[in-house]
Design an enzyme around this catalytic site. Structure first.
Site, mmCIF file in Angstrom:
data_model
loop_
_atom_site.group_PDB
_atom_site.id
_atom_site.type_symbol
_atom_site.label_atom_id
_atom_site.label_comp_id
_atom_site.label_asym_id
_atom_site.label_seq_id
_atom_site.Cartn_x
_atom_site.Cartn_y
_atom_site.Cartn_z
ATOM 1 N N ASP A 63 -4.510 34.996 20.368
ATOM 2 C CA ASP A 63 -3.589 36.304 20.270
ATOM 3 C C ASP A 63 -4.592 37.340 19.127
ATOM 4 O O ASP A 63 -4.821 36.882 18.173
ATOM 5 C CB ASP A 63 -2.314 35.934 19.394
ATOM 6 C CG ASP A 63 -1.337 36.790 19.224
ATOM 7 O OD1 ASP A 63 -1.906 37.874 19.102
ATOM 8 O OD2 ASP A 63 -0.328 36.420 19.216
ATOM 9 N N SER A 143 -5.003 55.890 24.992
ATOM 10 C CA SER A 143 -4.112 56.276 25.934
ATOM 11 C C SER A 143 -4.096 57.733 25.949
ATOM 12 O O SER A 143 -4.007 58.392 24.793
ATOM 13 C CB SER A 143 -2.606 55.428 25.870
ATOM 14 O OG SER A 143 -1.452 56.378 26.479
ATOM 15 N N TYR A 156 3.699 53.649 19.427
ATOM 16 C CA TYR A 156 2.630 53.245 20.411
ATOM 17 C C TYR A 156 1.500 54.357 20.483
ATOM 18 O O TYR A 156 0.337 54.207 20.393
ATOM 19 C CB TYR A 156 3.256 53.142 21.678
ATOM 20 C CG TYR A 156 2.172 52.779 22.949
ATOM 21 C CD1 TYR A 156 1.456 51.834 23.287
ATOM 22 C CD2 TYR A 156 1.707 53.808 23.532
ATOM 23 C CE1 TYR A 156 0.882 51.521 24.171
ATOM 24 C CE2 TYR A 156 0.942 53.642 24.795
ATOM 25 C CZ TYR A 156 0.392 52.593 25.016
ATOM 26 O OH TYR A 156 -0.616 52.485 26.251
ATOM 27 N N LYS A 160 -2.447 54.605 19.339
ATOM 28 C CA LYS A 160 -3.520 55.191 20.134
ATOM 29 C C LYS A 160 -4.335 56.012 19.806
ATOM 30 O O LYS A 160 -5.598 56.311 19.839
ATOM 31 C CB LYS A 160 -2.898 55.393 21.634
ATOM 32 C CG LYS A 160 -2.362 54.071 22.456
ATOM 33 C CD LYS A 160 -3.360 52.999 22.506
ATOM 34 C CE LYS A 160 -2.732 52.049 23.679
ATOM 35 N NZ LYS A 160 -3.840 50.980 23.826
HETATM 36 N N1 LIG Z 1 -0.866 51.287 32.208
HETATM 37 C C1 LIG Z 1 -0.621 52.231 31.719
HETATM 38 O O1 LIG Z 1 -0.005 53.241 32.240
HETATM 39 C C2 LIG Z 1 -1.454 52.599 30.751
HETATM 40 C C3 LIG Z 1 -1.743 54.045 30.191
HETATM 41 C C4 LIG Z 1 -2.409 54.247 28.972
HETATM 42 C C5 LIG Z 1 -2.888 53.444 28.292
HETATM 43 N N2 LIG Z 1 -2.717 51.803 28.869
HETATM 44 C C6 LIG Z 1 -3.573 51.106 27.934
HETATM 45 O O2 LIG Z 1 -4.357 50.193 28.742
HETATM 46 C C7 LIG Z 1 -4.555 48.896 28.247
HETATM 47 C C8 LIG Z 1 -4.143 47.731 29.234
HETATM 48 O O3 LIG Z 1 -3.092 47.845 29.481
HETATM 49 P P1 LIG Z 1 -2.351 47.476 30.912
HETATM 50 O O4 LIG Z 1 -1.608 48.615 31.719
HETATM 51 O O5 LIG Z 1 -3.419 46.686 31.865
HETATM 52 O O6 LIG Z 1 -1.312 46.365 30.491
HETATM 53 P P2 LIG Z 1 -1.143 44.980 30.949
HETATM 54 O O7 LIG Z 1 0.443 44.515 30.282
HETATM 55 O O8 LIG Z 1 -1.083 44.774 32.462
HETATM 56 O O9 LIG Z 1 -2.161 43.924 30.506
HETATM 57 C C9 LIG Z 1 -2.283 43.912 28.928
HETATM 58 C C10 LIG Z 1 -2.930 42.695 28.456
HETATM 59 O O10 LIG Z 1 -3.133 42.460 27.098
HETATM 60 C C11 LIG Z 1 -2.736 41.251 26.701
HETATM 61 N N3 LIG Z 1 -2.206 41.138 25.339
HETATM 62 C C12 LIG Z 1 -1.042 41.827 24.996
HETATM 63 N N4 LIG Z 1 -0.876 41.575 23.593
HETATM 64 C C13 LIG Z 1 -2.007 40.627 23.211
HETATM 65 C C14 LIG Z 1 -2.212 39.969 22.166
HETATM 66 N N5 LIG Z 1 -1.499 40.023 20.940
HETATM 67 N N6 LIG Z 1 -3.462 39.161 22.053
HETATM 68 C C15 LIG Z 1 -4.065 39.082 23.240
HETATM 69 N N7 LIG Z 1 -3.930 39.940 24.289
HETATM 70 C C16 LIG Z 1 -2.894 40.402 24.346
HETATM 71 C C17 LIG Z 1 -1.582 41.019 27.929
HETATM 72 O O11 LIG Z 1 -1.512 39.460 27.891
HETATM 73 C C18 LIG Z 1 -2.116 41.343 29.077
HETATM 74 O O12 LIG Z 1 -2.997 40.524 29.672
HETATM 75 C C19 LIG Z 1 -3.612 48.705 26.790
HETATM 76 O O13 LIG Z 1 -4.307 48.993 25.893
HETATM 77 C C20 LIG Z 1 -2.544 49.925 27.319
HETATM 78 O O14 LIG Z 1 -1.898 50.414 26.184
HETATM 79 C C21 LIG Z 1 -2.129 51.704 29.860
#
Ligand SMILES: NC(=O)c1ccc[n+]([C@@H]2O[C@H](COP(=O)([O-])OP(=O)(O)OC[C@H]3O[C@@H](n4cnc5c(N)ncnc54)[C@H](O)[C@@H]3O)[C@@H](O)[C@H]2O)c1
Length: 255
Positions: A63, A143, A156, A160
């Site tokens: 974590d 993001s 959030y 970011k």
């Molecule tokens: N999906 C979108 O639209 C989007 C847009 C902009 C930015 N992002 C960013 O992209 C990144 C990946 O997001 P995603 O969409 O793949 O999300 P997701 O939820 O599919 O994956 C996120 C991963 O982070 C892990 N995680 C969360 N909290 C954690 C912790 N405390 N310790 C260890 N692992 C942890 C989760 O287990 C998961 O595997 C993130 O930083 C998110 O903010 C996503």
């Protein structure tokens, strides 16, 4: 990319979504990948997928809000793969809702995962990354919310934006070591995180509106983000540092 002598990457949040695509792409490019995620089953599944594709990946679940767990995970990955020369801080979490309706416990959780966790991971890897010299890379996944704001995601988006300020500052501090620090900002990307934003009625409207506003007419796919990260990780990107790249199909074009 055969010119890369040291190719050990740590990808946080590699158990799913964008992080899983990052692990697969980096492994396909020849990187040995360490997956650091709190989801042990998802991490193992990513490593299996990498191995099935002919690559090398190991997991050390942790974590990222726990300094002890982060330090132990980096030590374990280092023992299994050797010192990393690439860190991709990708783990993140969001909960959709207006700031007026939010509480301090939620802010703390958002900050602990999205900002402080990234600091802990970066600090744990820093000496190895500095030792890698011009092959040292940090790529932080922020993001577009942090660049242009996003209604329903104020805290959030603040985290970011903080990642961007931190990354630019660290890029300056590490320039003397020739280590690059860059930021990739996904726009709306088809993952479980986006699906969770779309669970509420208002969130669903926001996601639908964003999708309509994307000039390319579709959501991002995790592989779209992986392409940008793979380039910034490569030797070709050695003279690019302190930069912010939006991967959003043109949704945001400011700055
Ligand atoms: N999906 C979108 O639209 C989007 C847009 C902009 C930015 N992002 C960013 O992209 C990144 C990946 O997001 P995603 O969409 O793949 O999300 P997701 O939820 O599919 O994956 C996120 C991963 O982070 C892990 N995680 C969360 N909290 C954690 C912790 N405390 N310790 C260890 N692992 C942890 C989760 O287990 C998961 O595997 C993130 O930083 C998110 O903010 C996503």
């Amino acid at each position: 990319m055969s010119e890369q002598a040291s190719m050990v990457a740590v990808v946080t949040g590699g158990a799913g979504g964008i992080g899983r695509a990052l692990a697969l792409r980096l492994a396909a490019d020849g990187w040995a990948v360490g997956v650091l995620d709190r989801d042990a089953d998802g991490s193992a599944a990513t490593c299996d997928a990498v191995r099935e594709a002919g690559g090398h990946a190991v997991a050390s679940p942790a974590d990222i809000t726990s300094e002890d767990e982060v330090r132990a995970a980096f030590a374990s990955l280092r023992e299994q793969l050797g010192p990393p020369n690439l860190l991709v801080n990708n783990a993140g979490w969001d909960v959709f809702g207006f700031f007026k309706d939010s509480d301090a416990a939620t802010w703390d959780k958002l900050i602990a995962i999205n900002y402080r966790g990234m600091l802990l991971c970066t600090h744990a890897a820093l000496e190895d990354l500095r030792a890698a010299g011009d092959r040292g890379r940090i790529i932080n996944v922020s993001s577009d919310a942090g660049r242009v704001g996003s209604s329903g995601e104020a805290v959030y988006a603040g985290c970011k934006a903080a990642i961007i300020g931190f990354s630019k500052s660290l890029a300056r501090e590490l320039a003397r070591d020739l280590v690059t620090v860059n930021v990739v900002c996904p726009g709306p990307t088809d993952t479980t995180l986006l699906a969770s934003v779309g669970e509420s009625e208002y969130g669903a409207k926001v996601v639908a509106g964003l999708k309509r506003a994307i000039p390319f007419g579709r959501l991002g796919q995790p592989e779209d983000v992986a392409g940008a990260v793979a380039f910034l990780a490569s030797a070709e990107a050695r003279f690019i540092t302190g930069q912010v790249v939006s991967v959003s199909g043109g949704l945001t074009m400011a700055g």
